[in-house]
Design a protein around this motif. Sequence first.
Motif, PDB file in Angstrom:
ATOM      1  N   PHE A  98       0.833  -1.198   0.000  1.00 52.00           N
ATOM      2  CA  PHE A  98       0.000   0.000   0.000  1.00 52.00           C
ATOM      3  C   PHE A  98       0.870   1.250   0.000  1.00 52.00           C
ATOM      4  N   PHE A  99       1.959   1.214   0.763  1.00 51.91           N
ATOM      5  CA  PHE A  99       2.856   2.370   0.836  1.00 51.91           C
ATOM      6  C   PHE A  99       3.463   2.669  -0.540  1.00 51.91           C
ATOM      7  N   GLY A 127       2.376   1.583  -3.519  1.00 56.23           N
ATOM      8  CA  GLY A 127       1.309   1.954  -4.458  1.00 56.23           C
ATOM      9  C   GLY A 127       0.856   3.397  -4.268  1.00 56.23           C
ATOM     10  N   GLY A 128       0.768   3.804  -3.001  1.00 57.46           N
ATOM     11  CA  GLY A 128       0.366   5.171  -2.713  1.00 57.46           C
ATOM     12  C   GLY A 128       1.381   6.195  -3.210  1.00 57.46           C
ATOM     13  N   LEU A 129       2.665   5.894  -3.037  1.00 56.05           N
ATOM     14  CA  LEU A 129       3.701   6.818  -3.511  1.00 56.05           C
ATOM     15  C   LEU A 129       3.675   6.927  -5.035  1.00 56.05           C
ATOM     16  N   ILE A 130       3.456   5.783  -5.687  1.00 51.17           N
ATOM     17  CA  ILE A 130       3.386   5.804  -7.157  1.00 51.17           C
ATOM     18  C   ILE A 130       2.171   6.606  -7.608  1.00 51.17           C
ATOM     19  N   SER A 131       1.073   6.453  -6.894  1.00 51.69           N
ATOM     20  CA  SER A 131      -0.130   7.212  -7.219  1.00 51.69           C
ATOM     21  C   SER A 131       0.123   8.714  -7.083  1.00 51.69           C
ATOM     22  N   MET A 132       0.832   9.113  -6.036  1.00 51.27           N
ATOM     23  CA  MET A 132       1.153  10.536  -5.848  1.00 51.27           C
ATOM     24  C   MET A 132       2.075  11.035  -6.957  1.00 51.27           C
ATOM     25  N   ALA A 133       3.046  10.209  -7.328  1.00 51.13           N
ATOM     26  CA  ALA A 133       3.959  10.597  -8.413  1.00 51.13           C
ATOM     27  C   ALA A 133       3.206  10.757  -9.727  1.00 51.13           C
ATOM     28  N   ASN A 134       2.265   9.852  -9.991  1.00 47.13           N
ATOM     29  CA  ASN A 134       1.481   9.953 -11.218  1.00 47.13           C
ATOM     30  C   ASN A 134       0.598  11.189 -11.214  1.00 47.13           C
ATOM     31  N   PHE A 135       0.043  11.528 -10.073  1.00 43.72           N
ATOM     32  CA  PHE A 135      -0.786  12.718  -9.959  1.00 43.72           C
ATOM     33  C   PHE A 135       0.040  13.977 -10.206  1.00 43.72           C
ATOM     34  N   SER A 136       1.262  13.973  -9.671  1.00 39.93           N
ATOM     35  CA  SER A 136       2.157  15.109  -9.898  1.00 39.93           C
ATOM     36  C   SER A 136       2.494  15.241 -11.378  1.00 39.93           C
ATOM     37  N   LEU A 137       2.771  14.115 -12.026  1.00 39.73           N
ATOM     38  CA  LEU A 137       3.059  14.121 -13.463  1.00 39.73           C
ATOM     39  C   LEU A 137       1.869  14.657 -14.254  1.00 39.73           C
ATOM     40  N   GLY A 150      -2.134  -4.903  -1.893  1.00 36.61           N
ATOM     41  CA  GLY A 150      -1.789  -3.625  -1.282  1.00 36.61           C
ATOM     42  C   GLY A 150      -1.399  -2.591  -2.309  1.00 36.61           C
ATOM     43  N   THR A 151      -0.613  -2.999  -3.292  1.00 36.46           N
ATOM     44  CA  THR A 151      -0.198  -2.068  -4.346  1.00 36.46           C
ATOM     45  C   THR A 151      -1.404  -1.590  -5.141  1.00 36.46           C
ATOM     46  N   ALA A 152      -2.305  -2.501  -5.472  1.00 36.52           N
ATOM     47  CA  ALA A 152      -3.501  -2.127  -6.245  1.00 36.52           C
ATOM     48  C   ALA A 152      -4.355  -1.129  -5.457  1.00 36.52           C
TER      49      ALA A 152
END
Lengths: 85, 132
Positions: B46-47, B49-59, B107-109
Amino acid sequence: MLSQADLITIVCFIGAGISIGLGAIGPAFGIGIIGGNGLQGISENPKMEGPLLRTMLIGMSIASTTAIYALVIAVLLIFVITQGG
Amino acid sequence: MNTYAVREIPVEYLIYKINIFKKSLFIILAVSFLSLFFSKELSLGFFVGGLISMANFSLLSKYILRMRDFPLGKAKRFIISRFLIIYLIMGLALFIGITKGVLPFAGTALGLLTIKFAIFIDGVFSKYVKSS
């Protein structure tokens, strides 16, 4: 003659391909439409740039959710169900 | 050589982006900490996946700002191609998650949906809590 396991594998891969293909096309087009219409709105009313950009960001983030679901289903089909037999 | 006109970023846009980042960071840390009591792998998944989600949102937010200077047709093609790149990054994250075991994948999903939860919470917060 194909065994049941081979048949399940084939169907899983086909399903994963359809899931990814259709699941990504819709959100991609939706995001393109959001972007285009948002820019059109900004060009017509430049003072509303901030709220329009914010709305575009929200819309694009939410629109990509369906794509994530499709991706999860496809990865599950490829890696979990085929390995389980 | 492409040169982009330097335009100011709307303050409202920046403030909203920062708010969403704060909320998503809170969700990531809270859920990762709580899920530590159930499974370490789920928490780690989850941690990440959440960081990747934040990075994608920033992009995505940066691409939207770049898109302002393009003509309409080019802007649509640009954002669609960049969305597919973001999608590939998510697919890579899920692939890495699944090769480690099934639990980190779950968790990643879930972590990849963190930004959606943050946007939803921000909408509810701004509509109901601030108006009261």
